[in-house]
Write a protein that holds these residues in place. Structure first.
Motif: not given
Length: 79
Positions: A42-64
Motif C-alpha cells: 500500500n505504501a509503494m502504491i501510494q508513493k509511486s502509483g505503480q503496481l509493478g516492481v521494483p519501485v526504489i526510493e532514494v532519499d524520498n525520490k522514487i525510481v520506477i
C-alpha cells in the motif's frame, strides 16, 4: 549515505538486478517484499502509483524499475 528502500517480489528479475547493483556499490538498503507485506504494498502504491516492481526510493525520490543510470546519479556511484 542515502536512505534506500526497494519494494520487491521474490520472482522479480529486475529487483534482483537492482539489489546486485546496490551490493556491488556497497549501498545499504531496506527491502520490502510487497508479495507478503500488505502495508508495504500500500505504501509503494501510494508513493509511486505503480503496481509493478521494483519501485526504489532514494532519499524520498522514487525510481520506477531498475533505472541504473538514475540510481547511479542519485547515489553518486558509477554506472
Amino acid at each position: 549515505m542515502a536512505t534506500v528502500t526497494i519494494y520487491t517480489t521474490p520472482s522479480c528479475t529486475y529487483c534482483k538486478m537492482a539489489k546486485s547493483f546496490f551490493q556491488e556499490n556497497s549501498v545499504a538498503y531496506t527491502e520490502k517484499n510487497v508479495a507478503t507485506d500488505v502495508e508495504a504494498r500500500n505504501a509503494m502504491i501510494q508513493k509511486s502509483g505503480q503496481l509493478g516492481v521494483p519501485v526504489i526510493e532514494v532519499d524520498n525520490k522514487i525510481v520506477i524499475g531498475f533505472d541504473k543510470s538514475r540510481l547511479a546519479e542519485l547515489l553518486g556511484v558509477k554506472k
